[in-house]
Design an enzyme around this catalytic site. Sequence first.
Site, mmCIF file in Angstrom:
data_model
loop_
_atom_site.group_PDB
_atom_site.id
_atom_site.type_symbol
_atom_site.label_atom_id
_atom_site.label_comp_id
_atom_site.label_asym_id
_atom_site.label_seq_id
_atom_site.Cartn_x
_atom_site.Cartn_y
_atom_site.Cartn_z
ATOM 1 C CB SER A 61 31.209 46.406 35.658
ATOM 2 O OG SER A 61 30.189 46.597 36.599
ATOM 3 C CE LYS A 64 27.513 48.351 34.926
ATOM 4 N NZ LYS A 64 27.940 47.624 36.070
ATOM 5 C CE1 TYR A 189 24.180 45.704 35.008
ATOM 6 C CE2 TYR A 189 23.349 44.814 37.071
ATOM 7 C CZ TYR A 189 24.292 45.533 36.374
ATOM 8 O OH TYR A 189 25.376 46.065 37.029
ATOM 9 C CE1 TYR A 241 31.883 50.478 37.717
ATOM 10 C CE2 TYR A 241 33.798 49.600 38.848
ATOM 11 C CZ TYR A 241 32.678 49.419 38.075
ATOM 12 O OH TYR A 241 32.359 48.162 37.679
ATOM 13 C CB VAL A 259 32.844 43.451 41.378
ATOM 14 C CG1 VAL A 259 32.697 44.928 41.656
ATOM 15 C CG2 VAL A 259 31.543 42.841 40.903
HETATM 16 N N1 LIG Z 1 31.215 46.807 39.353
HETATM 17 C C1 LIG Z 1 30.627 45.709 38.919
HETATM 18 O O1 LIG Z 1 31.261 44.853 38.306
HETATM 19 C C2 LIG Z 1 29.200 45.597 39.304
HETATM 20 C C3 LIG Z 1 28.472 44.482 38.649
HETATM 21 C C4 LIG Z 1 27.610 43.742 39.604
HETATM 22 N N2 LIG Z 1 26.989 42.641 38.936
HETATM 23 C C5 LIG Z 1 26.546 44.645 40.189
HETATM 24 O O2 LIG Z 1 25.588 44.875 39.528
HETATM 25 O O3 LIG Z 1 26.648 45.120 41.288
#
Ligand SMILES: NC(=O)CC[C@H](N)C(=O)O
Length: 305
Positions: A61, A64, A189, A241, A259
Amino acid sequence: MEERLKRCVALGKEAAKEGQVASYIPELKKGNPEDVGICIVDLQGKVYGAGEFKKNFTLQSITKVISLLLALEDRGAEEVFRHVHMEPTGDSFNSIMSFEVKNPTKPFNPMINAGAMVVSSLILGDSPEERIQRLLAFTDRLSGTPGHVIDERVYRSEKETGDRNRSLAYFMKSTGIMEGNTEEILDLYFMQCSILGNCQDIAAMGAVLASNGRHPFTGERILKKENARIVKTIMTTCGMYDASGEFAVSCGIPAKSGVGGGILGAVPGVLGVGTFGPALDRKGNSLAGIRMLEYLAHDMDLSIF
Ligand SMILES: NC(=O)CC[C@H](N)C(=O)O
């Protein structure tokens, strides 16, 4: 500084014992919970690191932030925020409920999965291949290090098991928020989440944001000042988050987690910081990363508040 960072790593290792490596993406289970690293890049481009700060992990993420910056540079803020809000959710990063029940018109923010998929759909390029290549090239520019690639195994693992993300994407297709070929956007993505990088890469990106868009290694302007400001603000309110509020109080550094175990931090006018530690808390944030950033924020008086 070396001593301070070593102390961070020791604290991070201790904190990591309470966490779990992400397992919902099968390939991420291979992460070693004992790996902990930290890197700081200051605005003169000086690099300080400790622990596993050169070890690659998937940025997940954290990308992002990269895709939002690229979409903002490509399309401008008005167009981007026609497709996604900038409000925190208080729900998990892949929540369906919050999205459909509370606000079906557009995703809450670009730091949760639904918002990030819409943002990626806005990246310019004639083909999925061109879009991912542009994203990789932009990752190279932001980090000041060439040669970023995708971890093919993590990518395939995510593609095979990404049913939640598929659900979010098709829901957005059904409401008309997300235009274009849904499978291609999902693929972009999944690939973007699997981009490999290390603590130094994300610390350098943090330093670009901290200096309002100039690269600390070259002095070159690579982002519009306004876009750096927007992204730092959204990192502060949404980057961790549904733990963003607590993190703002305990640490006070605009940050974005992934993550894969990374956290990118940008201390405006001061430095960029990157942390790594794949043992996560229940909200999907790196325990070692949070501990190290809290320690650093207190020790160096880095909170922006
Ligand atoms: N929180 C994350 O890093 C989520 C990314 C992970 N690739 C997902 O789409 O679930």
